[in-house]
Design a protein around this motif. Structure first.
Motif, PDB file in Angstrom:
ATOM      1  N   ASP A 330       0.839  -1.207   0.000  1.00 30.14           N
ATOM      2  CA  ASP A 330       0.000   0.000   0.000  1.00 30.14           C
ATOM      3  C   ASP A 330       0.870   1.252   0.000  1.00 30.14           C
ATOM      4  OD1 ASP A 330      -2.495   1.452   0.250  1.00 30.14           O
ATOM      5  OD2 ASP A 330      -1.925   1.828   2.331  1.00 30.14           O
ATOM      6  N   ARG A 331       1.894   1.264   0.846  1.00 30.88           N
ATOM      7  CA  ARG A 331       2.783   2.430   0.890  1.00 30.88           C
ATOM      8  C   ARG A 331       3.570   2.557  -0.414  1.00 30.88           C
ATOM      9  NH1 ARG A 331       0.389   5.535   3.544  1.00 30.88           N
ATOM     10  NH2 ARG A 331       2.121   6.890   2.917  1.00 30.88           N
ATOM     11  N   LEU A 332       3.896   1.438  -1.027  1.00 24.51           N
ATOM     12  CA  LEU A 332       4.620   1.473  -2.302  1.00 24.51           C
ATOM     13  C   LEU A 332       3.785   2.189  -3.360  1.00 24.51           C
ATOM     14  CD1 LEU A 332       7.328   0.315  -3.410  1.00 24.51           C
ATOM     15  CD2 LEU A 332       6.008  -1.617  -4.276  1.00 24.51           C
ATOM     16  N   THR A 333       2.493   1.914  -3.372  1.00 23.53           N
ATOM     17  CA  THR A 333       1.597   2.561  -4.327  1.00 23.53           C
ATOM     18  C   THR A 333       1.466   4.054  -4.044  1.00 23.53           C
ATOM     19  OG1 THR A 333       0.334   0.510  -4.574  1.00 23.53           O
ATOM     20  CG2 THR A 333      -0.733   2.537  -5.278  1.00 23.53           C
ATOM     21  N   GLU A 336       5.586   5.974  -4.045  1.00 29.21           N
ATOM     22  CA  GLU A 336       6.583   5.860  -5.107  1.00 29.21           C
ATOM     23  C   GLU A 336       5.939   5.974  -6.477  1.00 29.21           C
ATOM     24  OE1 GLU A 336       9.890   3.489  -4.900  1.00 29.21           O
ATOM     25  OE2 GLU A 336       9.775   3.018  -2.766  1.00 29.21           O
ATOM     26  N   GLU A 337       6.761   6.397  -7.437  1.00 31.42           N
ATOM     27  CA  GLU A 337       6.296   6.501  -8.812  1.00 31.42           C
ATOM     28  C   GLU A 337       6.158   5.108  -9.425  1.00 31.42           C
ATOM     29  OE1 GLU A 337       5.364   9.168 -10.407  1.00 31.42           O
ATOM     30  OE2 GLU A 337       5.787  10.452  -8.670  1.00 31.42           O
ATOM     31  N   THR A 343      10.624  -0.743 -12.550  1.00 31.04           N
ATOM     32  CA  THR A 343      12.065  -0.934 -12.754  1.00 31.04           C
ATOM     33  C   THR A 343      12.667  -1.789 -11.649  1.00 31.04           C
ATOM     34  OG1 THR A 343      12.236   1.193 -13.894  1.00 31.04           O
ATOM     35  CG2 THR A 343      14.268   0.257 -13.000  1.00 31.04           C
ATOM     36  N   ALA A 344      12.282  -1.519 -10.410  1.00 31.66           N
ATOM     37  CA  ALA A 344      12.817  -2.291  -9.283  1.00 31.66           C
ATOM     38  C   ALA A 344      12.397  -3.751  -9.376  1.00 31.66           C
ATOM     39  CB  ALA A 344      12.342  -1.683  -7.964  1.00 31.66           C
TER      40      ALA A 344
END
Length: 678
Positions: A330-333, A336-337, A343-344
């Motif tokens: 959830d925090r990744l969404t 972060e772009e 890419t990661a």
């Protein structure tokens, strides 16, 4: 002394109410309440450590109440607010304790003076102090009793390693029986005992807070069944939001832990959501976070000290609770772009596939495997040479262009970090990662690149052939086969049928193995992949031999030998993807060392003694030995050297006698060890 301080002695009782539905944690309760195990001549000091929602406060309060009779003079409790964003100041806690202990006059502002008064008040007292949700050691030290007849229980999400003499009590998710018992106890009469709660407990991650919230939802909705609640919680995007009861939320607890991390650790934590499986190593975390291995190790250790990730019992392995993983996603969404996330994830996948390939090469370098390619795959997957590493036609720039090539490395890391250095290290890495690799294959079957679904089981054929994790081996290959069929990739289908045949043979499902090998032949012919066709013939010979059909076995051996001759393959360069049982003394070439593990087959030129013994054989006997290595039957050898099969048997008996060996397997091993050309 007390009269000089304007003291009105009182028996302080500050403990909060006990949790009436407290369940389990028996070993932890014993550790906290058995005074016979406490250190002599000093206060007992325990630190209950665990992630948010594991029930630290409930355990500490229950233990304090159970042990309370042993400490009749004072029961003190304070919520230190370590993860509220504004920890409670130590002087405020000291003043509250002093008032509870009977201090009636004005209290000083200086913290040191307050500490002195607190220790004076507790001198000679049998007291118990519970300090809940501590932020760090500095917040705890001034509040600890010092007398030998005292007990202090501290709870924290942080590892308070700086507290001298503290005994740690670690809390994690509850066991299956404890979690089920807790759910039944919270539900009370709502519980019938017939519910299938395993799925619900798994969705709650066996976390006490989540279980309590799930039970509260059921209690507040009489019409809702356990299955209904499970259906709601299966949606991973909304599970955390639905685990809410009033002002208590799993999301809120996880947010407080996340906000307390350093910015760099927050980024690493978010990226851990990209790792598939249960546990992971620092190298994997470094790949997704774009940092060096050393930086990842330090970040993971800091997060483990804060109970955000868990350090596993196996050195160098860490895990993330299932609900924490959802929170990280959830925090990744949010933070972060999308391009950076893609890419990661792609970089990590390249690294995984590269490392799997490298490990497979060390475990069994001569297995026939799908070829790698750097070119994009076409839509027609039937005959393309790079089918094992092809990319999706509609996305030519991601993921599998670099299968089989070294993975990318973060700045400052070494390419040596990307692969095990030797065979035993490769086996150990695959042992640790095999469950994660299965999870990765499942993920890509549903959401990702289908080529991953067959690339990984194809690379792991040699590993599974040695380790014999049969159910896992079969399941992974079945997923790969389904993906290959969907993509109409004939070579990938052939590789998966070969894999399933080997797994079936290893499980004594000989008929299933035969069917898969037949399909391997058909698909090998259809795609022009002669190497895998040859391997399938060799394995079909083994199946026929296992069924007692020597004639059919020799037929397949003949096909294998003829195809090998056309391909100019010999045992010292061929691939042992084969299943031939030991049957010494039988006619034919059934007992080649290719039936054993590749690592057990001697390599040419390694044994000087064997090379010297080679000279004791006549030239005709040397020729027969070489033909044995090629996998020819007695009849085929007889045709090659223009003699009768009985003469071949005579030469074999001489070879057995001169070399003091007794089987074709040993002949082949001897030839390889001697370095004689085959």
């Amino acid at each position: 002394m007390r009269s000089a301080l304007d003291w009105a002695p009182t028996r302080a009782r500050l403990l909060p109410p006990d949790t009436t539905d407290f369940t389990g944690r028996l070993s932890e309760l014993t550790a906290l309440t058995d005074s016979s195990t406490f250190p002599a001549h000093t206060a007992g000091l325990f630190v209950v450590i665990g992630a948010g929602g594991t029930g630290k406060t409930a355990l500490a309060v229950r233990a304090a109440r159970l042990a309370g009779d042993d400490y009749p003079d004072a029961h003190l409790y304070a919520d230190l607010g370590g993860y509220t964003g504004s920890p409670t100041p130590v002087p405020d806690v000291l003043r509250r304790f002093l008032r509870a202990l009977g201090a009636a006059g004005p209290l000083p502002q200086d913290q040191d003076e307050l500490v002195g008064m607190f220790r004076t008040a507790l001198a000679g007292q049998r007291c118990l102090v519970v300090l809940d949700d501590a932020a760090d050691e500095a917040q705890v030290r001034p509040l600890l009793p010092t007398g030998p007849d005292a007990l202090a229980i501290v709870t924290s999400r942080n590892w308070l390693g700086g507290l001298a003499g503290a005994l740690p009590v670690r809390l994690g998710p509850m066991s299956d029986p404890e979690a089920a018992a807790m759910l039944a106890r919270v539900l009370g009469s709502r519980w019938t005992g017939t519910e299938d709660v395993d799925g619900l407990l798994a969705l709650c991650g066996h976390l006490p807070l989540a279980i309590r919230i799930a039970a509260a939802r059921l209690l507040s909705r009489p019409q809702m069944s356990v299955d209904d609640l499970c259906d709601q919680l299966r949606d991973e995007r909304r599970r955390l939001k639905r685990l809410t009861a009033g002002d208590i939320t799993v999301h809120g607890v996880l947010t407080s832990s996340y906000d307390a991390l350093e910015p760099g650790d927050r980024r690493t934590f978010r990226r851990l959501a990209l790792l598939r499986g249960y546990d992971f190593c620092p190298e994997a975390a470094a790949q997704v976070a774009g940092i060096t291995r050393e930086e990842a190790q330090e970040s993971l250790d800091r997060m483990a000290d804060r109970s955000v990730v868990r350090a596993e019992s196996e050195p160098g392995r860490y895990s993330l609770h299932s609900l924490a993983r959802l929170f990280a996603a959830d925090r990744l969404t949010v933070d972060e772009e999308p391009e950076a996330v893609v890419t990661a994830e792609a970089g990590h996948l390249r690294w995984v596939l590269s490392r799997v390939r490298a490990a497979a090469d060390l475990v069994n370098p001569r297995m026939v495997r799908l070829p790698c390619t750097d070119g994009a795959a076409g839509t027609d997957g039937d005959t393309r040479a790079g089918a094992g590493a092809g990319t999706r036609a509609d996305d030519p720039d991601v993921l599998t262009h670099t299968v089989g090539r070294p993975g990318t490395h973060p700045p400052g890391s070494s390419p040596a970090d990307s692969a095990p250095a030797h065979r035993e290290a490769a086996l150990a890495w695959l042992d640790a990662e095999r469950h994660n690799l299965l999870t990765l294959v499942r993920h890509h079957r549903r959401l990702g690149d289908p080529a991953v679904c067959w690339t990984i089981p194809d690379a792991l054929r040699g590993y599974y052939h040695q380790r014999r994790h049969l159910r896992e081996w079969t399941r992974m290959a079945e997923i790969g086969l389904a993906a290959a069929r969907h993509e109409r990739n004939l070579r990938a289908q052939a590789a998966m049928h070969l894999t399933l045949g080997m797994a079936g043979f290893a499980a004594n499902r000989v008929a299933d193995a035969e069917d898969h090998y037949q399909r391997t032949v058909e698909l090998g012919l259809g795609s022009g992949w002669q190497e895998i066709e040859a391997v399938a013939y060799r394995n079909l010979a083994g199946v026929a031999l296992a069924q007692g059909d020597t004639a059919t076995s020799e037929k397949y051996l003949s096909l294998w030998a003829d195809l090998n001759e056309r391909l100019d393959l010999r045992l010292n360069s061929a691939v042992p993807d084969i299943d031939i049982p030991e049957a010494e003394g039988q006619a034919g070439a059934e007992n080649l060392p290719a039936a054993a593990e590749t690592s057990d087959v001697p390599q040419p030129g390694h044994d000087a003694a064997a090379a010297e013994e080679w000279s004791v054989l006549s030239r005709r006997e040397q020729t027969v030995a070489r033909l044995v290595v090629q996998g020819l039957t007695n009849q085929q050898i007889a045709k090659r050297i223009r003699c009768s099969p009985e003469t071949v048997k005579f030469h074999l008996r001489n070879i057995f006698r001169k070399l003091e060996i007794g089987s074709r397997v040993e002949i082949a091993r001897f030839v390889l060890a001697s370095g004689a050309p085959s």
